[in-house]
Design a protein around this motif. Structure first.
Motif, PDB file in Angstrom:
ATOM      1  N   ALA A  50       0.831  -1.208   0.000  1.00  0.00           N
ATOM      2  CA  ALA A  50       0.000   0.000   0.000  1.00  0.00           C
ATOM      3  C   ALA A  50       0.864   1.256   0.000  1.00  0.00           C
ATOM      4  O   ALA A  50       0.811   2.066   0.936  1.00  0.00           O
ATOM      5  CB  ALA A  50      -0.933   0.002   1.210  1.00  0.00           C
ATOM      6  N   PRO A  51       1.684   1.456  -1.042  1.00  0.00           N
ATOM      7  CA  PRO A  51       2.478   2.684  -1.110  1.00  0.00           C
ATOM      8  C   PRO A  51       1.557   3.905  -1.197  1.00  0.00           C
ATOM      9  O   PRO A  51       0.416   3.799  -1.652  1.00  0.00           O
ATOM     10  CB  PRO A  51       3.291   2.516  -2.400  1.00  0.00           C
ATOM     11  N   VAL A  52       2.063   5.050  -0.742  1.00  0.00           N
ATOM     12  CA  VAL A  52       1.229   6.249  -0.673  1.00  0.00           C
ATOM     13  C   VAL A  52       1.790   7.353  -1.561  1.00  0.00           C
ATOM     14  O   VAL A  52       3.003   7.529  -1.673  1.00  0.00           O
ATOM     15  CB  VAL A  52       1.104   6.765   0.778  1.00  0.00           C
ATOM     16  N   SER A  53       0.904   8.082  -2.177  1.00  0.00           N
ATOM     17  CA  SER A  53       1.278   9.230  -2.999  1.00  0.00           C
ATOM     18  C   SER A  53       0.992  10.495  -2.207  1.00  0.00           C
ATOM     19  O   SER A  53      -0.132  10.700  -1.728  1.00  0.00           O
ATOM     20  CB  SER A  53       0.470   9.239  -4.300  1.00  0.00           C
ATOM     21  N   MET A 113      -4.242  13.378   4.131  1.00  0.00           N
ATOM     22  CA  MET A 113      -4.795  13.530   2.786  1.00  0.00           C
ATOM     23  C   MET A 113      -3.984  12.781   1.729  1.00  0.00           C
ATOM     24  O   MET A 113      -3.912  13.182   0.574  1.00  0.00           O
ATOM     25  CB  MET A 113      -4.867  15.023   2.428  1.00  0.00           C
ATOM     26  N   LEU A 114      -3.359  11.686   2.134  1.00  0.00           N
ATOM     27  CA  LEU A 114      -2.579  10.895   1.192  1.00  0.00           C
ATOM     28  C   LEU A 114      -3.495  10.112   0.245  1.00  0.00           C
ATOM     29  O   LEU A 114      -4.688   9.939   0.514  1.00  0.00           O
ATOM     30  CB  LEU A 114      -1.694   9.909   1.956  1.00  0.00           C
ATOM     31  N   VAL A 115      -2.915   9.639  -0.844  1.00  0.00           N
ATOM     32  CA  VAL A 115      -3.615   8.730  -1.757  1.00  0.00           C
ATOM     33  C   VAL A 115      -2.939   7.370  -1.619  1.00  0.00           C
ATOM     34  O   VAL A 115      -1.725   7.258  -1.791  1.00  0.00           O
ATOM     35  CB  VAL A 115      -3.541   9.225  -3.215  1.00  0.00           C
ATOM     36  N   ILE A 116      -3.722   6.349  -1.286  1.00  0.00           N
ATOM     37  CA  ILE A 116      -3.173   5.015  -1.017  1.00  0.00           C
ATOM     38  C   ILE A 116      -3.424   4.111  -2.213  1.00  0.00           C
ATOM     39  O   ILE A 116      -4.556   3.990  -2.688  1.00  0.00           O
ATOM     40  CB  ILE A 116      -3.809   4.392   0.242  1.00  0.00           C
ATOM     41  N   THR A 156      -8.159   9.058  -0.244  1.00  0.00           N
ATOM     42  CA  THR A 156      -8.593   8.118  -1.281  1.00  0.00           C
ATOM     43  C   THR A 156      -7.737   6.865  -1.225  1.00  0.00           C
ATOM     44  O   THR A 156      -6.547   6.941  -0.931  1.00  0.00           O
ATOM     45  CB  THR A 156      -8.433   8.739  -2.686  1.00  0.00           C
ATOM     46  N   SER A 157      -8.348   5.720  -1.485  1.00  0.00           N
ATOM     47  CA  SER A 157      -7.551   4.503  -1.644  1.00  0.00           C
ATOM     48  C   SER A 157      -8.001   3.773  -2.899  1.00  0.00           C
ATOM     49  O   SER A 157      -9.175   3.779  -3.237  1.00  0.00           O
ATOM     50  CB  SER A 157      -7.684   3.598  -0.419  1.00  0.00           C
ATOM     51  N   PHE A 158      -7.039   3.161  -3.568  1.00  0.00           N
ATOM     52  CA  PHE A 158      -7.306   2.365  -4.762  1.00  0.00           C
ATOM     53  C   PHE A 158      -6.848   0.930  -4.503  1.00  0.00           C
ATOM     54  O   PHE A 158      -5.732   0.715  -4.007  1.00  0.00           O
ATOM     55  CB  PHE A 158      -6.529   2.892  -5.972  1.00  0.00           C
ATOM     56  N   PHE A 159      -7.680  -0.048  -4.844  1.00  0.00           N
ATOM     57  CA  PHE A 159      -7.249  -1.436  -4.801  1.00  0.00           C
ATOM     58  C   PHE A 159      -6.968  -1.882  -6.224  1.00  0.00           C
ATOM     59  O   PHE A 159      -7.852  -1.868  -7.083  1.00  0.00           O
ATOM     60  CB  PHE A 159      -8.309  -2.333  -4.156  1.00  0.00           C
TER      61      PHE A 159
END
Length: 565
Positions: A397-400, A410-413, A435-438
């Motif tokens: 689950a790296p974060v942007s 407020m990271l994007v996962i 936000t998270s994306f799988f």
């Protein structure tokens, strides 16, 4: 008085005369209550399994959540208690919003009652006039018919038996007799008929939705959503994608002809900037620029967290905030249900897992490990294999984002791997990100993260190149920034990084050495599939020069100095 069952709560709600409630946020007693109301959930928001709960909209905010029954209390009975506990300005605004809602609802009820009375009077008056008119017409018709029968002599004739038979039954009775189905059996379509809701249910589930942004009809598309957090659940398939995109804080439906995904809507449990924390024990390894902000938000939102860092002194601040201290990575993993890790590069990620007293030593069946480091796909695949071989569960689950976004939650996962573990991490991801994306199988998140950072790093190098070219040609760098900020490239990233350069402030928000590492890994990813990456390669050379000028531990915007030396 907290109610223990859904039935008890329903009775309390009806007795209170409204569905207004107050909610004990997080674990009972840990946070002060907040006023809200029960509303219809959006059609794509699934109710948590195994929990008796209601979907609640909170006054004074745009937040909403699935709330367990035992955390709900009737608003009217506990209003004074709430006000005594919570005296914050935002809370007072929420209470004012409740009272305004009640005033409007009362006004509508009174107006509706008044209109109903007038309408009833009008109908009664109209019916009375109609009856009088009908009676008069009937009397006149009777006189005329009598005269006619008397004149023709038909008044004494008997009607035929058929006519008499028909005339003795009402139209409804005739229709029933003519129907081929037997009495007592419902019509074929009757089983599909919707049973009308009771007035109480309608009041609770539709009357209160007027002020809420989710559309009450499940047949309508979702027009608005909670801006705090979205889950994008993707599975790597070859079917056309249906995706939800957050645009200007709205969740709009769009269809894409790509070969990637099927995506479900957000499952947000945000409550007034807070969330409902998981009851699982959380571990966190690595308290760098990103990890520090993540842990701070996990603690702030009520999670139970055990921390470890290679430099132990960095743990002190979090211990003061309520975290527990783990002496080794193995100890953290063995005492926690889910352990997150966020370290600098592939070597550090491997050492953390495979080294002495490392993560692998604490893994046993059921233990969960989530690697949030930005590494290459080969590294994360190797780590996944060794964790799973010990009976553990693995998620990458790296974060942007950067340090500021990490601090702000407020990271994007970008996640991939064990889908069930991804769902178990829901409250943690909501605490640390927006936000998270799988993205499916292990390795996909690593690849996507490298591509994202490749684009970001190349853009930063281009910004620095443009500012230095403006300077050497006698143009104002500030004017260039002003022009860019008014054009299509305008963004927070552009403005912040240009301001860093103009002010000579290169305090690290995203280390230059790490963006160069990501560019190098992205170029290697391109090489592995024979795909050219000339822009990234050129940017990488500029960052390498900046590192040679001792800019490694400065912000990535310090790449500017590679152009002026």
């Amino acid at each position: 008085m907290v109610k223990d069952t859904a039935a008890d709560w329903t009775r309390t709600s009806r007795a209170a005369g409204s569905c207004l409630i107050c909610v004990a946020k997080g674990k009972l007693g840990r946070y002060p209550p907040w006023p809200g109301k029960i509303v219809n959930p959006p059609k794509d928001l699934k109710k948590p399994r195994g929990k008796k709960c209601f979907f609640v909209k909170f006054f004074g905010t745009e937040d909403h959540a699935w709330i367990k029954v035992e955390q709900l209390k009737p608003y009217h009975l506990h209003k004074e208690e709430m006000i005594k506990i919570n005296k914050g300005k935002r809370f007072q605004q929420a209470v004012d919003a409740v009272e305004e809602f009640l005033r409007k609802a009362k006004g509508k009820d009174q107006a509706s009652s008044h209109n109903s009375t007038e309408e009833k009077n009008r109908r009664n008056s109209s019916e009375e006039r109609g009856k009088q008119s009908a009676s008069e017409e009937k009397r006149k018709a009777g006189l005329s018919e009598g005269k006619l029968k008397k004149a023709t002599g038909e008044g004494k004739k008997r009607v035929s038996s058929v006519s008499s038979d028909r005339g003795s039954k009402s139209p409804l009775k005739r229709a029933q007799d003519q129907s081929p189905r037997k009495r007592g059996r419902p019509p074929k379509d009757e089983k599909d008929l919707t049973i009308p809701e009771s007035s109480t249910v309608k009041k609770v589930m539709t009357g209160t939705v007027a002020g809420f942004k989710w559309p009450p009809s499940v047949g309508e598309p979702v027009k608005d959503s909670d801006p705090h957090f979205h889950h994008f659940l993707l599975s790597q398939t070859e079917k056309p994608a249906v995706c939800y995109q957050a645009i200007t804080k709205k969740l709009k439906v769009c269809e894409e002809e790509t070969g990637s995904t099927s995506i479900q809507a957000a499952d947000s449990t945000a409550v007034n900037g807070s969330i409902t924390p998981t009851d699982k024990k959380i571990g966190f390894l690595g308290l760098g620029l990103m990890g520090s902000g993540i842990v701070s938000n996990l603690l702030k939102m009520g999670h139970t967290v055990t921390v470890w860092n290679r430099t132990a002194e960095k743990c002190d601040l979090f211990i003061q905030e309520g975290a527990r201290l783990g002496r080794t990575p193995a100890e953290v993993v063995s005492t926690c249900d889910i352990t997150f890790a966020c370290v600098s590069d592939p070597k550090a990620a491997k050492d953390l897992v495979l080294g002495p007293s490392g993560v692998l030593q604490g893994i046993r069946p059921g233990k969960c490990y989530v690697d949030m480091s930005t590494v290459d796909a080969d590294t994360v695949t190797e780590l996944a294999q060794v964790i799973v071989s010990r009976g553990g569960r693995f998620l990458e689950a790296p974060v942007s984002g950067n340090q500021q976004l990490s601090n702000d939650g407020m990271l994007v996962i970008l996640a991939a791997g064990d889908r069930g573990l991804y769902e178990d991490c829901s409250s943690c991801f909501q605490a640390m990100g927006k936000t998270s994306f799988f993205l499916g199988e292990v390795g996909n998140a690593a690849k996507m993260m490298l591509i994202v950072n490749m684009v970001q790093g190349s853009f930063m190098a281009t910004i620095a190149e443009g500012l230095t070219l403006a300077q050497v040609t006698g143009q104002s760098q500030q004017t260039l920034l002003d022009i860019l900020n008014q054009g299509q490239l305008a963004s927070i990233f552009l403005d912040q990084k240009c301001q860093n350069i103009l002010q000579g402030n290169f305090k690290p928000d995203f280390y230059l050495k790490y963006i160069q590492k990501d560019l190098r890994l992205a170029i290697a990813l391109g090489d592995s599939v024979n795909h050219p990456t000339p822009m990234a390669a050129a940017a990488n050379e500029v960052y390498k020069r900046a590192k040679a000028l001792d800019q490694s531990d400065n912000d990535m915007s310090a790449v500017y100095r590679a152009y002026i030396h």
